[in-house]
Every structure is written in C-alpha cells, then in structure tokens.
Write a protein that holds these residues in place. Structure first.
Motif, short mmCIF file in Angstrom:
data_model
loop_
_atom_site.label_atom_id
_atom_site.label_comp_id
_atom_site.label_asym_id
_atom_site.label_seq_id
_atom_site.Cartn_x
_atom_site.Cartn_y
_atom_site.Cartn_z
N LYS A 56 0.99 -1.27 -0.11
CA LYS A 56 -0.06 0.06 0.02
C LYS A 56 0.88 1.22 -0.11
N ILE A 57 0.25 2.19 -0.80
CA ILE A 57 1.11 3.58 -0.62
C ILE A 57 0.20 4.64 0.06
N GLN A 58 0.92 5.83 0.40
CA GLN A 58 0.28 6.71 1.02
C GLN A 58 -0.29 7.84 -0.06
N THR A 59 -1.49 8.27 0.38
CA THR A 59 -1.89 9.35 -0.71
C THR A 59 -2.41 10.62 0.15
N GLY A 60 -2.58 11.66 -0.94
CA GLY A 60 -3.41 12.89 -0.74
C GLY A 60 -4.83 12.67 -1.00
N GLU A 61 -5.54 13.79 -0.93
CA GLU A 61 -7.03 13.62 -1.63
C GLU A 61 -7.16 14.45 -2.68
N PHE A 62 -7.48 13.92 -3.93
CA PHE A 62 -7.71 14.45 -5.17
C PHE A 62 -8.66 15.79 -4.87
N GLY A 63 -8.15 16.90 -5.41
CA GLY A 63 -8.85 18.22 -5.44
C GLY A 63 -9.04 18.87 -4.09
N ALA A 64 -8.24 18.45 -2.81
CA ALA A 64 -8.40 18.90 -1.71
C ALA A 64 -7.39 20.15 -1.50
N ASP A 65 -7.21 21.05 -0.83
CA ASP A 65 -6.26 21.95 -0.54
C ASP A 65 -5.21 21.32 0.60
N MET A 66 -4.21 20.98 0.08
CA MET A 66 -3.10 20.09 0.93
C MET A 66 -1.91 20.75 1.37
N LYS A 67 -1.25 20.44 2.17
CA LYS A 67 -0.19 21.10 2.71
C LYS A 67 1.13 19.84 2.88
N VAL A 68 1.81 19.97 1.87
CA VAL A 68 2.80 18.96 1.63
C VAL A 68 4.19 19.39 2.54
N SER A 69 4.67 18.36 3.03
CA SER A 69 5.95 18.52 3.86
C SER A 69 6.91 17.51 3.34
N LEU A 70 8.17 18.09 3.00
CA LEU A 70 9.02 16.90 2.72
C LEU A 70 10.42 17.31 2.90
N VAL A 71 11.32 16.23 3.04
CA VAL A 71 12.61 16.48 3.22
C VAL A 71 13.53 15.98 2.10
N ASN A 72 13.81 16.43 1.05
CA ASN A 72 14.37 16.00 -0.14
C ASN A 72 15.63 15.64 0.09
N ASP A 73 16.11 14.23 -0.05
CA ASP A 73 17.37 13.70 0.39
C ASP A 73 18.07 13.57 -1.14
N GLY A 74 19.24 14.40 -0.82
CA GLY A 74 20.27 14.55 -1.91
C GLY A 74 20.65 15.84 -2.26
N PRO A 75 19.89 16.70 -2.80
CA PRO A 75 18.51 16.59 -3.20
C PRO A 75 18.59 15.68 -4.64
N VAL A 76 17.62 14.89 -4.62
CA VAL A 76 17.18 14.28 -5.79
C VAL A 76 15.72 14.16 -6.09
N THR A 77 15.57 14.89 -7.38
CA THR A 77 14.31 15.11 -8.03
C THR A 77 14.33 14.99 -9.75
N ILE A 78 13.22 13.94 -10.14
CA ILE A 78 13.22 13.59 -11.47
C ILE A 78 11.99 13.97 -12.09
N ILE A 79 11.80 14.49 -13.12
CA ILE A 79 10.72 14.67 -13.59
C ILE A 79 10.36 13.67 -14.92
N ILE A 80 9.30 13.02 -14.99
CA ILE A 80 9.03 12.10 -15.87
C ILE A 80 7.62 12.42 -16.63
N ASP A 81 7.74 12.38 -17.82
CA ASP A 81 6.67 12.67 -18.73
C ASP A 81 6.20 11.41 -19.37
#
Length: 150
Positions: free
Chosen positions: A120-145
């Motif tokens: 199982k994965i964790q999710t937000g809620e589609f369409g909700a006003d969400m506050k996302v927190s994270l500690v980017n490790d590295g930093p490593v960020t990849i964009i995939i289309d």
C-alpha cells in the motif's frame, strides 16, 4: 501524465490540519493528469517510478530502487504540473484533465503503483487543499512525462 519524483527521508500531507498520509524514507510523487492519458500511461509510469534506481547502494552510487531499499511512496495529485506559461503571467491549466476524467485515472494509478510496488502507498486527496511537507534527500528530483516514453 507528468510525475515529479523526489527522493525523501520523510514526507507528509495534511488536509485541514490533519495528517492524511506520511512516509519515512522513500519517494514523494506529484502526479499531473491530462485528458490524453490512458491505461498505457498508467502502466508505463508506475513501472518507471517503482523501478527507478535513485537510491544509493553500499558504494554511494544511485543503483537501487525504492523497492530495493524497502522505502515507501507518498502520491499527491497536482493538476498544476500541466500549466502552460507561454502567454502572459497567469498560467493556463487547459491541458489538465477535469475531475470526471482525472479522478478515475488517479484511482487506477494508485492501484497500479500498489500492484507494481507490492504494498500500500500513502496518498493525498484529489482536489483537496493540501499542505505537503518533505525533506528532499540528496536532493534528488526527477521529472517524468509519460508522453516522452517513445
């Protein structure tokens, strides 16, 4: 589909002050869905995310996947990833799928990731006003289309 994949040491999402999802080490994924997306995009992108080798091995080389390190995944829907900024200073979201198209694809994507990931994965809620927190490790960020798969 566009995904922004970030390697994190921790991440969480709150909705109206309540934690909806949180993970320790793993991947925080922002997902944008457009009208042209289909089952092929879902399957391809899910496999790409769950198998992408962006975690360090014993030699500090990015050679392990989130599965290899027994990490977790937090998935957040984000229509603004399909913003067009070509004209003016106000982004256009014309490419982003409307909820009647996007919600079923988002749910199918969650199910596909869980099937490919094996848990199982964790999710937000589609369409909700969400506050996302994270500690980017590295930093490593990849964009995939998914439209760039061929």
């Amino acid at each position: 589909m566009i995904a922004v994949v970030q390697r994190v040491s921790e991440s969480s999402v709150k909705i109206e002050g309540e934690v909806k999802g949180e993970i320790g080490a793993g991947l925080m994924v922002l997902l944008g869905i457009e009208d042209a997306d289909d089952t092929e995009d879902i399957q391809w992108l899910s496999k790409k995310i769950t198998n992408m080798r962006i975690f360090n091995d014993d030699d500090e080389v990015m050679n392990k996947s989130v599965q290899d390190v027994n990490g977790d995944i937090l998935l957040i829907s984000q229509f603004t990833l399909h913003a067009s900024t070509k004209k003016g200073n106000r982004p256009s979201y014309i490419r982003a799928a409307k909820p009647d198209v996007a919600i079923p694809l988002y749910k199918k994507f969650i199910a596909q990731v869980e099937a490919d990931f094996g848990k199982k994965i964790q999710t937000g809620e589609f369409g909700a006003d969400m506050k996302v927190s994270l500690v980017n490790d590295g930093p490593v960020t990849i964009i995939i289309d998914s439209k760039d798969k061929k």
